[in-house]
Design a protein around this motif. Sequence first.
Motif, mmCIF file in Angstrom:
data_model
loop_
_atom_site.group_PDB
_atom_site.id
_atom_site.type_symbol
_atom_site.label_atom_id
_atom_site.label_comp_id
_atom_site.label_asym_id
_atom_site.label_seq_id
_atom_site.Cartn_x
_atom_site.Cartn_y
_atom_site.Cartn_z
ATOM 1 N N ASP A 162 -3.066 10.914 4.295
ATOM 2 C CA ASP A 162 -3.452 10.096 5.447
ATOM 3 C C ASP A 162 -2.241 9.412 6.068
ATOM 4 O O ASP A 162 -2.194 9.167 7.267
ATOM 5 N N GLY A 163 -1.269 9.073 5.223
ATOM 6 C CA GLY A 163 -0.058 8.406 5.699
ATOM 7 C C GLY A 163 0.967 9.369 6.278
ATOM 8 O O GLY A 163 2.051 8.946 6.661
ATOM 9 N N GLY A 164 0.641 10.656 6.308
ATOM 10 C CA GLY A 164 1.531 11.617 6.947
ATOM 11 C C GLY A 164 2.244 12.584 6.008
ATOM 12 O O GLY A 164 2.988 13.453 6.451
ATOM 13 N N VAL A 165 2.010 12.448 4.702
ATOM 14 C CA VAL A 165 2.638 13.357 3.734
ATOM 15 C C VAL A 165 2.073 14.773 3.898
ATOM 16 O O VAL A 165 0.858 14.947 4.021
ATOM 17 N N THR A 166 2.953 15.757 3.937
ATOM 18 C CA THR A 166 2.505 17.150 4.034
ATOM 19 C C THR A 166 2.952 17.987 2.838
ATOM 20 O O THR A 166 2.584 19.147 2.724
ATOM 21 N N ASN A 167 3.754 17.377 1.955
ATOM 22 C CA ASN A 167 4.258 18.097 0.772
ATOM 23 C C ASN A 167 3.953 17.287 -0.489
ATOM 24 O O ASN A 167 4.319 16.119 -0.584
ATOM 25 N N LEU A 201 5.416 4.359 1.853
ATOM 26 C CA LEU A 201 5.861 5.596 2.511
ATOM 27 C C LEU A 201 6.789 5.295 3.681
ATOM 28 O O LEU A 201 7.833 5.937 3.860
ATOM 29 N N LYS A 202 6.381 4.308 4.457
ATOM 30 C CA LYS A 202 7.167 3.961 5.635
ATOM 31 C C LYS A 202 8.571 3.496 5.224
ATOM 32 O O LYS A 202 9.570 3.895 5.820
ATOM 33 N N LEU A 203 8.610 2.683 4.165
ATOM 34 C CA LEU A 203 9.900 2.198 3.658
ATOM 35 C C LEU A 203 10.788 3.363 3.202
ATOM 36 O O LEU A 203 11.976 3.428 3.525
ATOM 37 N N VAL A 204 10.184 4.281 2.446
ATOM 38 C CA VAL A 204 10.947 5.421 1.924
ATOM 39 C C VAL A 204 11.473 6.285 3.079
ATOM 40 O O VAL A 204 12.649 6.672 3.098
ATOM 41 N N LEU A 205 10.607 6.541 4.063
ATOM 42 C CA LEU A 205 11.037 7.371 5.201
ATOM 43 C C LEU A 205 12.148 6.684 5.993
ATOM 44 O O LEU A 205 13.090 7.331 6.462
ATOM 45 N N ASP A 206 12.056 5.346 6.114
ATOM 46 C CA ASP A 206 13.123 4.576 6.766
ATOM 47 C C ASP A 206 14.441 4.722 6.017
ATOM 48 O O ASP A 206 15.497 4.927 6.616
ATOM 49 N N SER A 244 0.830 -1.198 0.000
ATOM 50 C CA SER A 244 0.000 0.000 0.000
ATOM 51 C C SER A 244 0.868 1.253 0.000
ATOM 52 O O SER A 244 2.058 1.201 0.287
ATOM 53 N N VAL A 245 0.231 2.377 -0.320
ATOM 54 C CA VAL A 245 0.929 3.672 -0.289
ATOM 55 C C VAL A 245 1.536 3.893 1.099
ATOM 56 O O VAL A 245 2.683 4.335 1.228
ATOM 57 N N LYS A 246 0.774 3.545 2.131
ATOM 58 C CA LYS A 246 1.281 3.772 3.490
ATOM 59 C C LYS A 246 2.516 2.928 3.793
ATOM 60 O O LYS A 246 3.469 3.397 4.412
#
Length: 225
Positions: A47-52, A7-12, A2-4
């Motif tokens: 929803d997953g925390g992206v602000t940009n 996202l978590k992988l990318v942020l890690d 999922s997108v979420k």
Amino acid sequence: MSVKENLKLVLDEIDKAKSRRAVDSGDVTLVAVTKNHGVDLMREAIDGGVTNIGENRVQEAAEKLAVLERGVTKHLIGHLQTNKVKQAVKLFDLIHSVDSENLVTAIDKAAGAIGKVQDVLIQVNLANEESKFGASIENLQNLFDTADTLKNIRVRGLMLIAPNYADVEFCRPLFRSMRRIFEQVGKTRQDFDFLSMGMTHDYIIAVEEGANIVRIGTAIFGERI
Ligand SMILES: *Cc1c(COP(=O)(O)O)cnc(C)c1O
């Protein structure tokens, strides 16, 4: 995935890359690139925390952002034509793709007309690729000089699109010299704080070399159609 989860992988990966840096060059802002994807995926990312959010075409961005009910920081990352400047200035918080005196002047005029100071980055064509947009290193100072005479545009930093080398390690020297140029220029300028470099295939190296904005689409949303 999922997108979420993506996202978590990318942020890690961004965090790990930050910890491998030789010098601490601060936090990294993730710009989620939603071009060619629908508003539903934009919402999922938020929803997953992206602000940009990053978009590369003004018209597509205008249509999607008109129906997005949530506030986000909006980035224009694609080439900007002078006939789209008015709309772009209304829409975007940061324009990454400024590369000519014509654009600098047009953005200042459009921003002045709506009482805004437009934040921009100067896109640099560091590898001197003929097929790429971006200002040459030789022309950078001219662009700063022009912008400095104008009240409604503020140059906040630099942007690079690295060549799409098969071996991504070839990007490293470019990212490294871009960081050096960014720091050098920053010594004599105010509010010069953003270095936008790194996309799906090269963001880990970009962060290691001191990027503080990365623009990532595919790794979050999957292949574009
Ligand atoms: C599309 C695009 C990106 C994101 O590319 P991905 O490879 O999907 O991460 C980043 N920067 C610019 C300028 C783009 O046009």
